[in-house]
Design a protein around this motif. Structure first.
Motif, PDB file in Angstrom:
ATOM      1  N   GLY A 154       5.957   9.108   0.995  1.00 53.99           N
ATOM      2  CA  GLY A 154       6.933   8.705  -0.010  1.00 53.99           C
ATOM      3  C   GLY A 154       8.334   8.690   0.547  1.00 53.99           C
ATOM      4  O   GLY A 154       9.297   8.713  -0.205  1.00 53.99           O
ATOM      5  N   GLY A 155       8.441   8.722   1.892  1.00 53.61           N
ATOM      6  CA  GLY A 155       9.755   8.738   2.507  1.00 53.61           C
ATOM      7  C   GLY A 155      10.315  10.133   2.649  1.00 53.61           C
ATOM      8  O   GLY A 155      11.444  10.305   3.064  1.00 53.61           O
ATOM      9  N   TYR A 156       9.517  11.165   2.341  1.00 45.32           N
ATOM     10  CA  TYR A 156      10.014  12.532   2.362  1.00 45.32           C
ATOM     11  C   TYR A 156       9.187  13.367   3.310  1.00 45.32           C
ATOM     12  O   TYR A 156       7.984  13.182   3.456  1.00 45.32           O
ATOM     13  N   ARG A 180       6.646   1.646  -5.634  1.00 43.59           N
ATOM     14  CA  ARG A 180       7.640   1.264  -4.631  1.00 43.59           C
ATOM     15  C   ARG A 180       7.964   2.446  -3.714  1.00 43.59           C
ATOM     16  O   ARG A 180       8.101   2.286  -2.487  1.00 43.59           O
ATOM     17  N   ILE A 181       8.112   3.626  -4.291  1.00 43.57           N
ATOM     18  CA  ILE A 181       8.436   4.809  -3.490  1.00 43.57           C
ATOM     19  C   ILE A 181       7.321   5.094  -2.488  1.00 43.57           C
ATOM     20  O   ILE A 181       7.571   5.382  -1.305  1.00 43.57           O
ATOM     21  N   VAL A 182       6.081   4.999  -2.947  1.00 46.23           N
ATOM     22  CA  VAL A 182       4.961   5.269  -2.049  1.00 46.23           C
ATOM     23  C   VAL A 182       4.866   4.203  -0.960  1.00 46.23           C
ATOM     24  O   VAL A 182       4.651   4.514   0.219  1.00 46.23           O
ATOM     25  N   VAL A 183       5.019   2.937  -1.327  1.00 46.54           N
ATOM     26  CA  VAL A 183       4.947   1.861  -0.332  1.00 46.54           C
ATOM     27  C   VAL A 183       6.079   2.003   0.683  1.00 46.54           C
ATOM     28  O   VAL A 183       5.878   1.798   1.893  1.00 46.54           O
ATOM     29  N   ALA A 184       7.259   2.370   0.211  1.00 47.38           N
ATOM     30  CA  ALA A 184       8.361   2.598   1.147  1.00 47.38           C
ATOM     31  C   ALA A 184       8.026   3.729   2.101  1.00 47.38           C
ATOM     32  O   ALA A 184       8.324   3.659   3.305  1.00 47.38           O
ATOM     33  N   GLY A 185       7.398   4.763   1.589  1.00 45.52           N
ATOM     34  CA  GLY A 185       6.965   5.858   2.454  1.00 45.52           C
ATOM     35  C   GLY A 185       5.958   5.397   3.485  1.00 45.52           C
ATOM     36  O   GLY A 185       5.976   5.846   4.639  1.00 45.52           O
TER      37      GLY A 185
END
Length: 345
Positions: A10-12, A262-267
């Motif tokens: 998730g980018g984190y 979107r958050i998961v795909v960005a990650g």
């Protein structure tokens, strides 16, 4: 702390025990970009207010089950199974055909055993505390269990209640209860969905993905794609997470569900080192700094993290500050991240 490496979700950062969402002040139980911490009653990223029965979110939306929203699924299956309205939410006696639907509905003990689950607990079933009642389950979820005999339905309902109550504090035991419900009612979509989300929170990515796929085949709809995508990431398959983000089902998502995906795909993009693509993935009209609330704070945080990973530190700093302003409930560590970037620690 390394940002944007392959061990993130998730980018984190995930190496420190975080799971795909904004860091929560040491909470190691976050999963896949969906808040777990603080007893807020959130499940799979979809808020369930603490005052709701059994922890299951309803919010007047008949398309939700088990607290987990099914995007695009607008019919309330439990309330369309026949019978009079005054039995909704109860495990009343149903006709033979209705009992057969679901496969686990053969009533034990014949006519004299009505309303009683005479079968002994399976050896691998966790104990059910005496104070846990089927009535603690949301009535609309209970309606989905009407195809079972009364005694079995009550036991399944109690296991579901325990799964939801334990999912934050003891996800492993919560999963044991969800599995027990699945063993007893494996042909009920809401049971498979709950088992999937509980497995997700317990970090059992393969099991979660299998259960959620099964639930979707049974009930239709495009909800929980973000959870499924993050399971793919947990299994080391970020490319598949990106494919889910491009699917026809993904295009039907709106609101918070679309944001979570979107958050998961960005990650997933960041897992692959595609930091600029991660930034573009999160650029949406919802990226409005005047917005406040949990969904906005999480989106801003993800965008800030992607910007920093892409080398755009000044912009990232501003969006961490925007996230901190939007974060009315203190769910993220955006202020700390901003302080890291400015050296004010």
């Amino acid at each position: 702390m390394q940002r944007g490496g392959s061990g993130e979700r998730g980018g984190y950062n995930r190496d420190s025990g975080e799971r795909g969402g904004p860091r929560r002040g040491g909470d190691s139980d976050d999963r896949g970009g969906f808040s777990r911490g603080g007893g807020s009653g959130e499940r799979g990223g979809y808020r369930s207010d603490s005052g709701e029965r059994g922890g299951f979110k309803r919010s007047g939306d008949a398309a939700e089950r088990g607290g987990f929203k099914r995007g695009g699924d607008s019919d309330d299956r439990g309330s369309r199974r026949g019978g009079s309205d005054d039995r909704r939410g109860d495990f009343g006696e149903r006709g033979d055909a209705d009992r057969r639907r679901g496969g686990e509905g053969a009533r034990a003990g014949g006519p004299g055993g009505r309303g009683l689950d005479r079968r002994p607990p399976r050896p691998d079933e966790p104990d059910l505390p005496d104070d846990i009642q089927a009535s603690d389950l949301d009535p609309a979820v209970r309606r989905d269990l009407l195809s079972l005999d009364k005694g079995n339905a009550e036991t399944v309902a109690r296991h579901l209640v325990m799964a939801v109550r334990l999912i934050d504090d003891d996800p492993g035991l919560a999963l044991a209860h969800a599995r027990a419900a699945r063993q007893r009612a494996g042909r009920i979509a809401v049971v498979r969905e709950t088992a999937g989300v509980t497995a997700y929170h317990a970090g059992e990515w393969a099991e979660a993905l299998s259960e959620l796929r099964t639930a979707r085949r049974m009930s239709g709809g495009s909800g929980l794609l973000a959870v499924m995508a993050d399971c793919e990431r947990g299994l080391g398959r970020p490319e598949r997470a990106i494919e889910l983000g491009r699917s026809d089902e993904a295009r039907t998502l709106t609101g918070d569900e679309a944001t979570e995906l979107r958050i998961v795909v960005a990650g997933a993009r960041m897992d692959l080192g595609q930091y600029d693509q991660a930034v573009v993935t999160l650029q949406t009209p919802d990226l409005d700094p005047v917005r406040t609330g949990s969904a906005a704070a999480r989106l801003f945080y993800a965008y800030a993290d992607a910007l920093v990973a892409a080398g755009r530190t000044d912009e990232g700093l501003q969006w961490f500050l925007n996230s901190a302003s939007a974060d009315l409930d203190g769910e993220t560590d955006a202020e700390e991240r901003a302080a890291e970037l400015t050296g004010d620690q």
